[in-house]
Design a protein around this motif. Structure first.
Motif, PDB file in Angstrom:
ATOM      1  N   SER A  31     -30.279  -1.696 -34.390  1.00 61.74           N
ATOM      2  CA  SER A  31     -30.069  -2.927 -33.566  1.00 61.74           C
ATOM      3  C   SER A  31     -30.292  -2.834 -32.351  1.00 61.74           C
ATOM      4  O   SER A  31     -31.195  -2.114 -32.168  1.00 61.74           O
ATOM      5  CB  SER A  31     -27.990  -2.252 -33.658  1.00 61.74           C
ATOM      6  N   LEU A  32     -30.253  -3.524 -32.047  1.00 62.59           N
ATOM      7  CA  LEU A  32     -30.630  -4.086 -30.212  1.00 62.59           C
ATOM      8  C   LEU A  32     -29.784  -4.005 -29.569  1.00 62.59           C
ATOM      9  O   LEU A  32     -29.015  -4.965 -29.253  1.00 62.59           O
ATOM     10  CB  LEU A  32     -31.525  -5.128 -30.258  1.00 62.59           C
ATOM     11  N   ASN A  33     -29.656  -3.080 -28.523  1.00 62.65           N
ATOM     12  CA  ASN A  33     -28.712  -2.285 -27.576  1.00 62.65           C
ATOM     13  C   ASN A  33     -28.852  -3.283 -26.233  1.00 62.65           C
ATOM     14  O   ASN A  33     -30.457  -3.477 -26.058  1.00 62.65           O
ATOM     15  CB  ASN A  33     -28.950  -0.994 -27.793  1.00 62.65           C
ATOM     16  N   GLU A  34     -28.182  -4.596 -26.006  1.00 66.42           N
ATOM     17  CA  GLU A  34     -28.264  -5.681 -24.455  1.00 66.42           C
ATOM     18  C   GLU A  34     -28.441  -5.438 -23.493  1.00 66.42           C
ATOM     19  O   GLU A  34     -29.316  -5.329 -22.521  1.00 66.42           O
ATOM     20  CB  GLU A  34     -27.742  -6.220 -24.745  1.00 66.42           C
ATOM     21  N   SER A  35     -27.875  -3.696 -22.922  1.00 73.63           N
ATOM     22  CA  SER A  35     -28.048  -2.889 -21.552  1.00 73.63           C
ATOM     23  C   SER A  35     -29.139  -2.466 -21.658  1.00 73.63           C
ATOM     24  O   SER A  35     -29.909  -2.364 -20.274  1.00 73.63           O
ATOM     25  CB  SER A  35     -26.598  -2.776 -21.454  1.00 73.63           C
ATOM     26  N   LEU A  36     -29.566  -1.508 -22.703  1.00 71.74           N
ATOM     27  CA  LEU A  36     -30.730  -0.594 -22.657  1.00 71.74           C
ATOM     28  C   LEU A  36     -32.436  -1.718 -22.643  1.00 71.74           C
ATOM     29  O   LEU A  36     -32.990  -0.874 -21.623  1.00 71.74           O
ATOM     30  CB  LEU A  36     -30.672   0.213 -23.857  1.00 71.74           C
ATOM     31  N   LEU A  37     -32.141  -2.386 -23.251  1.00 67.04           N
ATOM     32  CA  LEU A  37     -32.645  -3.817 -23.349  1.00 67.04           C
ATOM     33  C   LEU A  37     -33.569  -4.105 -21.992  1.00 67.04           C
ATOM     34  O   LEU A  37     -34.811  -3.836 -21.356  1.00 67.04           O
ATOM     35  CB  LEU A  37     -33.438  -4.679 -24.564  1.00 67.04           C
ATOM     36  N   ALA A  38     -32.420  -4.781 -21.498  1.00 73.28           N
ATOM     37  CA  ALA A  38     -32.613  -5.181 -20.118  1.00 73.28           C
ATOM     38  C   ALA A  38     -32.756  -4.464 -19.090  1.00 73.28           C
ATOM     39  O   ALA A  38     -33.540  -4.347 -18.263  1.00 73.28           O
ATOM     40  CB  ALA A  38     -30.860  -5.446 -19.670  1.00 73.28           C
ATOM     41  N   GLN A  39     -32.283  -2.869 -19.486  1.00 70.96           N
ATOM     42  CA  GLN A  39     -32.567  -1.637 -17.895  1.00 70.96           C
ATOM     43  C   GLN A  39     -34.366  -1.728 -18.202  1.00 70.96           C
ATOM     44  O   GLN A  39     -35.111  -1.472 -17.766  1.00 70.96           O
ATOM     45  CB  GLN A  39     -31.804  -0.624 -18.626  1.00 70.96           C
ATOM     46  N   GLN A  40     -35.003  -1.482 -19.400  1.00 76.11           N
ATOM     47  CA  GLN A  40     -36.001  -1.148 -19.697  1.00 76.11           C
ATOM     48  C   GLN A  40     -36.930  -1.827 -19.251  1.00 76.11           C
ATOM     49  O   GLN A  40     -38.462  -1.841 -18.667  1.00 76.11           O
ATOM     50  CB  GLN A  40     -35.961  -0.794 -21.599  1.00 76.11           C
ATOM     51  N   PHE A  41     -36.322  -3.839 -19.485  1.00 73.66           N
ATOM     52  CA  PHE A  41     -37.572  -4.608 -19.062  1.00 73.66           C
ATOM     53  C   PHE A  41     -37.101  -5.169 -17.525  1.00 73.66           C
ATOM     54  O   PHE A  41     -37.971  -5.873 -16.660  1.00 73.66           O
ATOM     55  CB  PHE A  41     -37.900  -5.729 -19.935  1.00 73.66           C
ATOM     56  N   ALA A  42     -35.993  -4.073 -17.081  1.00 74.46           N
ATOM     57  CA  ALA A  42     -36.171  -4.207 -15.470  1.00 74.46           C
ATOM     58  C   ALA A  42     -35.502  -5.967 -15.173  1.00 74.46           C
ATOM     59  O   ALA A  42     -35.837  -6.649 -13.782  1.00 74.46           O
ATOM     60  CB  ALA A  42     -37.088  -4.109 -14.482  1.00 74.46           C
ATOM     61  N   VAL A  43     -34.555  -6.556 -16.118  1.00 71.12           N
ATOM     62  CA  VAL A  43     -34.288  -7.888 -15.843  1.00 71.12           C
ATOM     63  C   VAL A  43     -32.531  -8.162 -16.153  1.00 71.12           C
ATOM     64  O   VAL A  43     -32.182  -6.719 -16.387  1.00 71.12           O
ATOM     65  CB  VAL A  43     -35.060  -8.346 -17.154  1.00 71.12           C
ATOM     66  N   SER A  44     -32.162  -8.544 -15.456  1.00 69.64           N
ATOM     67  CA  SER A  44     -30.195  -8.697 -15.890  1.00 69.64           C
ATOM     68  C   SER A  44     -30.434  -9.195 -17.427  1.00 69.64           C
ATOM     69  O   SER A  44     -31.202  -9.721 -18.166  1.00 69.64           O
ATOM     70  CB  SER A  44     -29.435  -9.898 -15.506  1.00 69.64           C
ATOM     71  N   ARG A  45     -29.186  -8.932 -18.486  1.00 70.67           N
ATOM     72  CA  ARG A  45     -28.478  -9.685 -19.145  1.00 70.67           C
ATOM     73  C   ARG A  45     -28.569 -10.764 -19.780  1.00 70.67           C
ATOM     74  O   ARG A  45     -29.086 -10.856 -20.978  1.00 70.67           O
ATOM     75  CB  ARG A  45     -27.115  -8.859 -19.315  1.00 70.67           C
ATOM     76  N   THR A  46     -28.472 -11.864 -18.774  1.00 68.78           N
ATOM     77  CA  THR A  46     -28.536 -13.112 -18.763  1.00 68.78           C
ATOM     78  C   THR A  46     -30.039 -13.018 -19.874  1.00 68.78           C
ATOM     79  O   THR A  46     -29.653 -14.377 -20.624  1.00 68.78           O
ATOM     80  CB  THR A  46     -28.315 -14.168 -17.126  1.00 68.78           C
ATOM     81  N   PRO A  47     -30.631 -13.318 -19.546  1.00 69.67           N
ATOM     82  CA  PRO A  47     -32.222 -14.238 -19.560  1.00 69.67           C
ATOM     83  C   PRO A  47     -32.554 -13.213 -20.661  1.00 69.67           C
ATOM     84  O   PRO A  47     -33.126 -13.603 -22.238  1.00 69.67           O
ATOM     85  CB  PRO A  47     -33.233 -13.467 -18.737  1.00 69.67           C
ATOM     86  N   LEU A  48     -31.898 -11.808 -20.946  1.00 70.47           N
ATOM     87  CA  LEU A  48     -32.620 -10.977 -21.748  1.00 70.47           C
ATOM     88  C   LEU A  48     -31.491 -11.120 -23.018  1.00 70.47           C
ATOM     89  O   LEU A  48     -32.006 -11.589 -24.551  1.00 70.47           O
ATOM     90  CB  LEU A  48     -32.112  -9.220 -21.254  1.00 70.47           C
TER      91      LEU A  48
END
Length: 316
Positions: A31-48
């Motif tokens: 699984s790819l965790n959307e929230s965690l990935l957004a936090q790790q790359f310092a972006v909002s969830r929209t572009p992620l």
């Protein structure tokens, strides 16, 4: 599925996501965790999310009800445009970080000096310097010099970092704003189980990422953005020293098992005991760091160069 168009920002983010998945050796069904990935790359969830949707059109991921996005292929088989450019940048970033840790570079230096040292072009050097500036490791002078600011390259700095983490990390599990990220923690647990089952396949870079993701996930669950920001900053500063020490001396099974115990306690809702265990884990890390630090920094020049080449070649 028809391919979607993405912006330059999203293309850059795509390359980073794929690079991260390769480092973690992610497999089909992960699984790819959307929230965690957004936090790790310092972006909002929209572009992620746009990136994950685009990956679906490429056949890399698939949206699954109640699970989010999951991989349809092994990460090592993913090839995208710009992937090699990102890999070169990561190698330069890591090499510079490790050289700073070992004191191979003066505390003040110019872009031109780095270009000559690493045989890199101006654009590559500037990109890496901006990353290190964002990480709080370097700062730019009003002139043309760059200054070392926040790398953990002394025993005193290491100790201060761990003591600081002992203050805020266990407390984060007891925050009134705590919110359990079930999918994120289950995914983190599964990655630790896989590592324990096949420890010899885990590189020092993968072991570091497991540790960093674990600590950042718990900080994110605290609901306190300042705790998360602190944890992300500490992870960035400790990357070079941890990669060196993990490559030099580490037990994948033991370190992953300690974190797995904390994850299971959190999933059971026993945050108080998890907080105590987290404090014990950090105290153990302090003891390990103090035992190995002097040995690492006193490596001979030839041993140091061999170690740096091995990490750079095998962990990016």
């Amino acid at each position: 599925m028809k391919q979607t168009a993405i912006t330059k920002l999203q293309q850059d983010l795509l390359i980073k996501v794929v690079a991260k998945l390769k480092v973690e050796q992610a497999k089909v069904g992960d699984s790819l965790n959307e929230s965690l990935l957004a936090q790790q790359f310092a972006v909002s969830r929209t572009p992620l999310r746009a990136v994950l949707v685009h990956m679906s059109t490429l056949g890399i991921t698939k949206a699954v009800p109640y699970k989010g996005f999951v991989l349809q292929v092994d990460a090592q088989s993913i090839e995208i445009e710009g992937d090699q450019e990102e890999s070169n940048q990561e190698q330069l970033y890591l090499r510079l970080l490790i050289d700073l840790f070992f004191g191979e570079i003066e505390t003040a230096f110019s872009e031109k000096e780095l270009q000559e040292r690493y045989q890199s072009n101006r654009g590559e050097v500037q990109s890496v310097l901006r990353l290190l500036e964002n990480d709080g490791i370097l700062r730019r002078s009003p002139g043309y010099k760059w200054y070392l600011d926040g790398v953990l390259n002394t025993l005193e700095r290491h100790s201060e970092s761990y003591r600081c983490r002992l203050i805020f990390e266990p407390a984060g599990l007891l925050e009134p704003s705590w919110t359990l990220d079930l999918n994120g923690l289950e995914n983190c647990r599964d990655r630790h189980v896989k590592a324990i089952q096949n420890p010899k396949s885990v590189t020092s870079s993968e072991l570091f990422r497991l540790s960093a993701d674990f600590h950042e996930l718990l900080a994110a669950c605290s609901g306190n953005r300042f705790l998360l920001g602190n944890m992300q900053q500490h992870n960035r500063m400790r990357k070079a020293s941890d990669l060196v020490s993990m490559h030099f001396q580490s037990s994948v099974s033991k370190s992953c098992q300690r974190r797995l115990e904390i994850i299971n306690l959190v999933l059971e809702g026993n945050n108080l005991e998890a907080s105590n265990k987290l404090a014990q884990l950090l105290e153990n890390d302090i003891r390990v760091m103090q035992r190995t630090y002097n040995h690492i920094v006193n490596l001979s020049q030839s041993e140091r160069e061999k170690l740096v080449r091995s990490i750079a070649d095998n962990n990016i």
